[in-house]
Design an enzyme around this catalytic site. Structure first.
Site, mmCIF file in Angstrom:
data_model
loop_
_atom_site.group_PDB
_atom_site.id
_atom_site.type_symbol
_atom_site.label_atom_id
_atom_site.label_comp_id
_atom_site.label_asym_id
_atom_site.label_seq_id
_atom_site.Cartn_x
_atom_site.Cartn_y
_atom_site.Cartn_z
ATOM 1 N N HIS A 198 85.476 44.203 56.735
ATOM 2 C CA HIS A 198 84.753 45.330 56.144
ATOM 3 C C HIS A 198 85.596 46.126 55.167
ATOM 4 O O HIS A 198 85.129 46.529 54.112
ATOM 5 C CB HIS A 198 84.277 46.271 57.260
ATOM 6 C CG HIS A 198 83.107 45.727 57.991
ATOM 7 N ND1 HIS A 198 82.924 45.889 59.328
ATOM 8 C CD2 HIS A 198 82.060 45.021 57.555
ATOM 9 C CE1 HIS A 198 81.801 45.308 59.689
ATOM 10 N NE2 HIS A 198 81.260 44.773 58.625
ATOM 11 N N ARG A 305 71.211 32.662 54.285
ATOM 12 C CA ARG A 305 71.681 32.315 55.638
ATOM 13 C C ARG A 305 71.093 33.313 56.637
ATOM 14 O O ARG A 305 71.664 34.369 56.864
ATOM 15 C CB ARG A 305 73.212 32.387 55.698
ATOM 16 C CG ARG A 305 73.941 31.304 54.912
ATOM 17 C CD ARG A 305 75.446 31.517 55.027
ATOM 18 N NE ARG A 305 76.215 30.345 54.699
ATOM 19 C CZ ARG A 305 76.908 30.186 53.574
ATOM 20 N NH1 ARG A 305 76.897 31.127 52.660
ATOM 21 N NH2 ARG A 305 77.610 29.085 53.363
ATOM 22 N N ARG A 341 66.959 29.434 54.754
ATOM 23 C CA ARG A 341 67.406 28.429 55.725
ATOM 24 C C ARG A 341 67.114 28.927 57.129
ATOM 25 O O ARG A 341 67.411 30.080 57.450
ATOM 26 C CB ARG A 341 68.903 28.163 55.553
ATOM 27 C CG ARG A 341 69.405 27.134 56.546
ATOM 28 C CD ARG A 341 70.825 26.782 56.311
ATOM 29 N NE ARG A 341 71.721 27.833 56.771
ATOM 30 C CZ ARG A 341 73.059 27.743 56.678
ATOM 31 N NH1 ARG A 341 73.604 26.679 56.110
ATOM 32 N NH2 ARG A 341 73.805 28.708 57.129
ATOM 33 N N ASN A 465 80.428 22.312 52.862
ATOM 34 C CA ASN A 465 81.408 22.889 53.801
ATOM 35 C C ASN A 465 81.440 22.081 55.096
ATOM 36 O O ASN A 465 82.507 21.718 55.591
ATOM 37 C CB ASN A 465 81.041 24.337 54.145
ATOM 38 C CG ASN A 465 80.889 25.209 52.919
ATOM 39 O OD1 ASN A 465 81.375 24.854 51.855
ATOM 40 N ND2 ASN A 465 80.215 26.330 53.051
ATOM 41 N N ASP A 466 80.248 21.809 55.626
ATOM 42 C CA ASP A 466 80.193 21.025 56.858
ATOM 43 C C ASP A 466 80.323 19.541 56.576
ATOM 44 O O ASP A 466 80.972 18.818 57.334
ATOM 45 C CB ASP A 466 78.871 21.297 57.600
ATOM 46 C CG ASP A 466 78.959 22.565 58.432
ATOM 47 O OD1 ASP A 466 79.973 22.727 59.124
ATOM 48 O OD2 ASP A 466 78.044 23.394 58.364
ATOM 49 N N ARG A 476 86.790 22.967 59.567
ATOM 50 C CA ARG A 476 86.816 23.772 58.334
ATOM 51 C C ARG A 476 87.480 25.126 58.512
ATOM 52 O O ARG A 476 87.830 25.784 57.537
ATOM 53 C CB ARG A 476 85.395 23.946 57.781
ATOM 54 C CG ARG A 476 84.480 24.770 58.650
ATOM 55 C CD ARG A 476 83.035 24.658 58.193
ATOM 56 N NE ARG A 476 82.550 25.858 57.535
ATOM 57 C CZ ARG A 476 81.266 26.096 57.268
ATOM 58 N NH1 ARG A 476 80.348 25.197 57.544
ATOM 59 N NH2 ARG A 476 80.897 27.192 56.688
HETATM 60 C C1 PEP Z 1 77.643 24.210 54.285
HETATM 61 O O1 PEP Z 1 77.906 23.717 55.381
HETATM 62 O O2 PEP Z 1 78.124 23.796 53.199
HETATM 63 C C2 PEP Z 1 76.719 25.347 54.180
HETATM 64 C C3 PEP Z 1 76.303 25.785 53.018
HETATM 65 O O3 PEP Z 1 76.364 25.954 55.341
HETATM 66 P P1 PEP Z 1 77.316 26.975 56.157
HETATM 67 O O4 PEP Z 1 78.536 27.243 55.308
HETATM 68 O O5 PEP Z 1 76.480 28.165 56.405
HETATM 69 O O6 PEP Z 1 77.610 26.162 57.381
HETATM 70 MG MG MG Z 2 76.708 24.221 57.111
#
Ligand code: PEP
Ligand code: MG
Length: 587
Positions: A198, A305, A341, A465-466, A476
């Site tokens: 924050h 999200r 999402r 990312n995942d 990650r």
């Molecule tokens: C991802 O996994 O790339 C993604 C956009 O979802 P999050 O980062 O919310 O897991």
């Molecule tokens: Mg993801």
């Protein structure tokens, strides 16, 4: 060398707020309060509880006052941080436990409150989740305030900073940051912290350069030492030489000129030199980020999200509450699309406040997460689906499911969606009957079955990312192996290419909404691989758009084709970096 000359030391931290600053250090060390322990006479116990109540009331008044000031000076988004603080003061568990401890032991109320709040802070701190660790920070901050009020001690705060200084602290709380005298604080450097804490959000909104995560810097410097802070690169240089200062002076001028060029270009079309329009979208976590999304000139939202609506609250938000949030985002971007999402709880985002929904797991990223959780709790899922459907009547909603691993999950999710639609029809509530449904591609098994999934949805969005963590088996969030997390690994590029080809063969578009999309070094590779849309955090948009306007799509295609023939992720990265550097000159 002159022995009186102090040696230059460079410390690498995490870049938290852009900008360069140079000045004398103000070492801001908060010492924990000394809380006396004594026994309260049985006849004075009611008075002691009344004293506690009064301490809470005074604290509430102080925080409300700060909140109002911040709201006036910075705006409602920043002021909302203090709602979390006010909620701590209303936390029945914390207050009830304090009173129970007092009733059981008869020890003075500040000691009981200190014990209980420290237990809470420790419990939150130990959870491997950034959001909950920040809640620990909120409790610590509020608890210190309550204790000061009970003990009748005045707080020191950064508002007292009168001369221009670089604030170096172990950590700073949101109230510290908000109380900062912005004309006096040249930069903020903290030993701990993350990009999303924050206090950093406040620093960013004040446009104060900030570097966090410099470990033990506070133990190695003194007030009065001179320091140079590079918020772009997350670097702190203690006692910089004349040469370093000269070099940074030039860098600062270049960065400022470059940033004004980026801002100027952000209002121009997102079009390559050979005339290809590239759709750039915003990733949002909170409804309040609406305005930064729109200011960034995004052509819609590529990823909302929704789990943050749940994580920010100690209870599950109901259909109406969710509907109000989704409608606010959808209406703000209409007629542009908003990709909502569905819940991605679990993994690194466990829901601790609601018993029975998420559990402690040995491998949470491979566990009870996202769509898996929703399919096992269809009523909870349907509540969200109805809220999203209702919002679809107010603009253009596209909805997508996270963590789909195969056709069965997608078909089951769609069946529940049909039930939700039927319920709304019965209630005679309007929604967009043609609302598009998409699947995220972030699990290798989904990437390998895009042709099958394509029969059950209208679009795809790759969560790099995942996808990268699952393809390369690299957690990650783990610093220890962060260097192995390589977006340019051939497995990643080949997988993206195959997803795009399979989807396009079935005439479905593919977006990328992972962090890769917002990095101007990776964006041309993704576009060259055939990605249709890029969705990113709003502050990343100007730099990506600038590059798009400086490149040809035909060159991006060649870059991707060349990358697909190569085997070394580092060489591919170097090639992508050179692609960027030859088109975008910072000076
Ligand atoms: C991802 O996994 O790339 C993604 C956009 O979802 P999050 O980062 O919310 O897991
Ligand atoms: Mg993801």
């Amino acid at each position: 060398m002159d022995p009186r000359q102090k040696t230059e030391t460079t410390v690498q931290g995490i870049s938290a707020s852009n900008g360069i600053a140079y000045g004398e250090i103000f070492l801001y060390l908060q010492t924990d309060l000394e809380v006396p322990i004594y026994q309260v006479d049985a006849s004075k116990r009611i008075e002691e509880i009344a004293r506690f109540d009064q301490g809470l009331v005074t604290t509430r008044q102080q925080i409300t006052k700060i909140k109002n000031e911040v709201e006036q000076n910075l705006g409602p988004d920043e002021a909302r941080i203090f709602d979390a603080h006010l909620m701590v003061l209303e936390d029945q568990a914390l207050i009830g436990e304090t009173i129970r401890e007092f009733e059981a032991t008869g020890v003075n109320i500040e000691t009981c409150f200190n014990n209980v709040s420290q237990r809470y802070v420790k419990a939150f701190d130990e959870i491997n989740d950034e959001y909950l660790r920040e809640r620990a920070g909120d409790i610590r901050d509020v608890a210190q305030r309550v204790l000061r009020n009970l003990l009748g001690q005045a707080a020191h705060h950064l508002g007292e900073l009168a001369e221009k200084r670089v604030v170096v602290a172990n950590d700073i709380t949101p109230s510290d940051a908000a109380g900062i005298n912005r004309s006096a604080a040249l930069a903020i450097v903290t030993d701990v912290g993350s990009k999303t804490s924050h206090a950093v959000i406040v620093a960013r909104s004040l446009k104060i350069p900030a570097v966090v995560g410099v470990r033990d810097l506070t133990t190695r410097v003194s007030s009065g030492d001179r320091v140079l802070v590079d918020g772009y690169e997350g670097v702190v240089i203690v006692n910089p030489t004349e040469q370093t200062l000269f070099r940074y002076g030039r860098i600062q001028t270049e960065k400022k000129t470059f940033e004004s060029r980026l801002q100027a270009a952000s209002r121009l079309p997102s079009e390559t030199l050979d005339g290809v329009h590239v759709v750039l979208l915003a990733n949002l976590e909170k409804v309040e980020e609406n305005s930064s999304g729109r200011d960034s000139q995004a052509e819609g939202v590529g990823l909302f999200r929704t789990e943050y609506l749940y994580l920010n609250s100690s209870r599950l938000p109901g259909e109406d509450e969710q509907f109000a949030s989704y409608r606010a985002v959808v209406a703000a971007f209409a007629p542009n699309p908003v990709v909502i999402r569905t819940l991605d709880l679990g993994g690194d985002k466990p829901l601790e406040g609601v018993p029975g929904l998420t559990h402690h797991e040995t491998n949470p990223f491979l566990g009870f997460r996202a769509i898996r959780l929703c399919l096992e709790h269809p009523e909870l899922f349907k509540e969200q689906l109805r809220a999203i459907l209702r919002a679809s009547a107010f603009g253009r909603v596209r909805m997508m499911y996270p963590m789909i691993s195969g056709v069965d999950e997608l078909a089951r999710a769609n069946a529940i969606l049909e039930e939700a639609k039927e319920e709304l029809r019965k209630r005679k509530v309007e929604f967009d009957e043609k609302m598009e449904v998409g699947s995220m591609i972030e699990i290798p098994s989904a990437a390998a079955t895009v042709d099958l999934l394509a029969r059950h949805c209208q679009f795809f969005s790759i969560g790099t990312n995942d996808l990268i963590q699952y393809l390369l088996a690299i957690d990650r969030g783990n610093d220890r192996i962060a260097h192995l997390y390589e977006p340019t690994h051939p497995a990643v590029l080949r997988t993206i290419k195959s997803v795009v080809d399979d989807a396009h063969r079935r005439h479905l578009p593919v977006a990328v909404c992972g962090e890769m999309a917002g990095d101007p070094i990776f964006a041309p590779l993704l576009l060259g691989l055939g990605i249709d849309e890029l969705s990113m955090a709003p502050p990343s948009l100007p730099a990506v758009k600038y590059l798009i306007r400086a490149m040809k799509m035909s060159d991006a295609k060649k870059l991707a084709a060349d990358a697909l023939t190569m085997s070394d992720p580092k060489e591919i990265y170097a090639m992508a970096e050179a692609f960027y550097a030859t088109r975008v000159k910072v000076d």
